[in-house]
Design an enzyme around this catalytic site. Sequence first.
Site, PDB file in Angstrom:
ATOM      1  N   CYS A  81      25.180  22.094 -67.104  1.00 19.01           N
ATOM      2  CA  CYS A  81      23.873  22.459 -66.569  1.00 19.01           C
ATOM      3  C   CYS A  81      22.798  22.004 -67.554  1.00 19.01           C
ATOM      4  O   CYS A  81      22.956  22.112 -68.763  1.00 19.01           O
ATOM      5  CB  CYS A  81      23.804  23.976 -66.377  1.00 19.01           C
ATOM      6  SG  CYS A  81      22.145  24.612 -66.104  1.00 19.01           S
ATOM      7  N   CYS A  84      19.620  24.829 -70.327  1.00 17.43           N
ATOM      8  CA  CYS A  84      19.504  25.372 -71.700  1.00 17.43           C
ATOM      9  C   CYS A  84      20.199  24.439 -72.678  1.00 17.43           C
ATOM     10  O   CYS A  84      21.339  24.677 -73.062  1.00 17.43           O
ATOM     11  CB  CYS A  84      20.144  26.757 -71.782  1.00 17.43           C
ATOM     12  SG  CYS A  84      19.382  27.972 -70.728  1.00 17.43           S
ATOM     13  N   CYS A 178      24.094  32.940 -65.606  1.00 16.58           N
ATOM     14  CA  CYS A 178      22.894  32.295 -66.135  1.00 16.58           C
ATOM     15  C   CYS A 178      22.202  33.298 -67.052  1.00 16.58           C
ATOM     16  O   CYS A 178      21.452  34.159 -66.582  1.00 16.58           O
ATOM     17  CB  CYS A 178      21.954  31.861 -65.011  1.00 16.58           C
ATOM     18  SG  CYS A 178      20.487  30.987 -65.626  1.00 16.58           S
ATOM     19  N   GLN A 304       3.311  31.906 -65.361  1.00 22.31           N
ATOM     20  CA  GLN A 304       4.119  31.630 -66.557  1.00 22.31           C
ATOM     21  C   GLN A 304       5.476  32.324 -66.448  1.00 22.31           C
ATOM     22  O   GLN A 304       5.558  33.485 -66.046  1.00 22.31           O
ATOM     23  CB  GLN A 304       3.398  32.113 -67.811  1.00 22.31           C
ATOM     24  CG  GLN A 304       2.309  31.177 -68.298  1.00 22.31           C
ATOM     25  CD  GLN A 304       2.859  29.950 -69.032  1.00 22.31           C
ATOM     26  OE1 GLN A 304       4.063  29.794 -69.198  1.00 22.31           O
ATOM     27  NE2 GLN A 304       1.964  29.091 -69.465  1.00 22.31           N
ATOM     28  N   ASP A 403      -5.579  23.843 -69.578  1.00 24.38           N
ATOM     29  CA  ASP A 403      -4.128  24.054 -69.616  1.00 24.38           C
ATOM     30  C   ASP A 403      -3.481  23.125 -68.595  1.00 24.38           C
ATOM     31  O   ASP A 403      -3.024  23.564 -67.537  1.00 24.38           O
ATOM     32  CB  ASP A 403      -3.829  25.531 -69.302  1.00 24.38           C
ATOM     33  CG  ASP A 403      -2.352  25.876 -69.457  1.00 24.38           C
ATOM     34  OD1 ASP A 403      -1.571  24.992 -69.861  1.00 24.38           O
ATOM     35  OD2 ASP A 403      -1.987  27.026 -69.163  1.00 24.38           O
ATOM     36  N   CYS A 430       2.087  22.264 -72.805  1.00 23.26           N
ATOM     37  CA  CYS A 430       3.543  22.454 -72.818  1.00 23.26           C
ATOM     38  C   CYS A 430       4.258  21.156 -73.179  1.00 23.26           C
ATOM     39  O   CYS A 430       5.482  21.066 -73.055  1.00 23.26           O
ATOM     40  CB  CYS A 430       4.032  22.978 -71.469  1.00 23.26           C
ATOM     41  SG  CYS A 430       3.672  21.880 -70.075  1.00 23.26           S
TER      42      CYS A 430
END
Length: 474
Positions: A81, A84, A178, A304, A403, A430
């Site tokens: 996956c 992460c 998850c 967020q 932003d 970001c």
Amino acid sequence: MKNKNKNNLPIELSIESIAFEGVALARKDGVVHFVRRAIPEEIVLAKVTKKRKRYLECEVMEVLKSSPNRVLPKCKHFGVCGGCSWQHLDYPEQLKWKERTVLETLKHLGKITPEIINNIIPSEPVYNYRNKMEFSFGPSRWLTTKEIDSGEKIVQKDFALGLHIPERFDKVLDISECPIAPEISIKILDRIRAQALMFGCKAYNTATHEGFLRNVVIRNSLSYQETMCILITDNPKETCDEDFLKWFETEFVEEFKDTSIIHAVNTSFSPVAIGIPKLLNGKTHLIEEILGIKYKISPFSFFQTNSYQLNPFVSKIIRIAELETSNTVWDLYCGTGSISLPIARKINKIIGLELSESSIEDAKENAKLNEIDNVDFFSFDLHSKEFWSFASELPKPDAIILDPPRSGSHENLLKLLKSVSPAKLVYVSCNPATLARDCQFLSDNFYLKEIQAIDMFPQTYHVETIALLLNKEK
């Protein structure tokens, strides 16, 4: 690039650092190797997966010398996956490399060094922090190497419910756990998957546009400990589809009666997880709070994803901006007002601007909900040339907050910022690369006074950054 490893034999590499998008970097025979799932100070045995003109992409086959910063990934899907990619890296090291990435990107791409560098703000917790997870149904389940090599008969190849494989949007990995998602997520997925298989429903195919089941979106409110589940489907075409919907509207609702449950229909060819919603149970929206401000979160609105970090995140923006009660502020890419509304209570006037009409409607609703009347929200394409004319009619700002998305701001808007020439800019980003690019573009008029990294996305290489740019003439 001359290939000295024509047979693609495993190669031994010494990992030096972490580079672009969180991938480890090694050099061998003068050639750069990007190595997934490796850590600095390790020696690994790797295989080349892709050959590029200036570098090679590799995967770890064996760790010959392990770093003391390597930890056991919590999720069994790690490495397959793409959600992460840093679970194998100790959290303090994650923070160190995120902070280093921001500073090095500003230095090398933007040719800029901030005057003030604050320590990165860590996240607490580092698991189960996401308030939104978007899962997909797929007609082609990703088969893992372990599954293929087992020699056992492979079943259920044409149905999956989980997350997309990196760089393979046509493949979905069936998810059975998850650890960054709300804890209720897997229970919901397991029930929906089991019933879909029992009824024989087909997953939607984005290539052929056939099939019924499209997405499951799960949202969570930290402030009120509430959950929303949104099932997205096409219109039912077969009896099994209708039977599944009857189960979902009755038995599923009864089992998860404390959850807001919505069925949304999406008949378009777009793969975006959105649709026309129908409330089956609970509320049409969730409520979240930031610094005492309540926000209505509708099924598909942006918010967020780490609720635990929202208060420190917005508090730091306010602190860095150092606004005065008499100030007028523009908030560009304002979304649903998550930054605008807390600031509105501290200044004279704030104007929020955003392309998304639905986000602006949510922002207006949030202002009413909190009885805030010194804020105006407008939907406009900030990147268009027409925005110059619209902006000229707005009150002149003392400060501008922006932003933008990962792609950064558009050159048209950056030129406008130079023309408007406020005393300060607060740039929330970001993506360190586009932050560096845009700061460099603005550097003739503004200098980078202060930088603050904050970890909104533990277990990933992503990092949020707040940058204060001051006008050189004010």
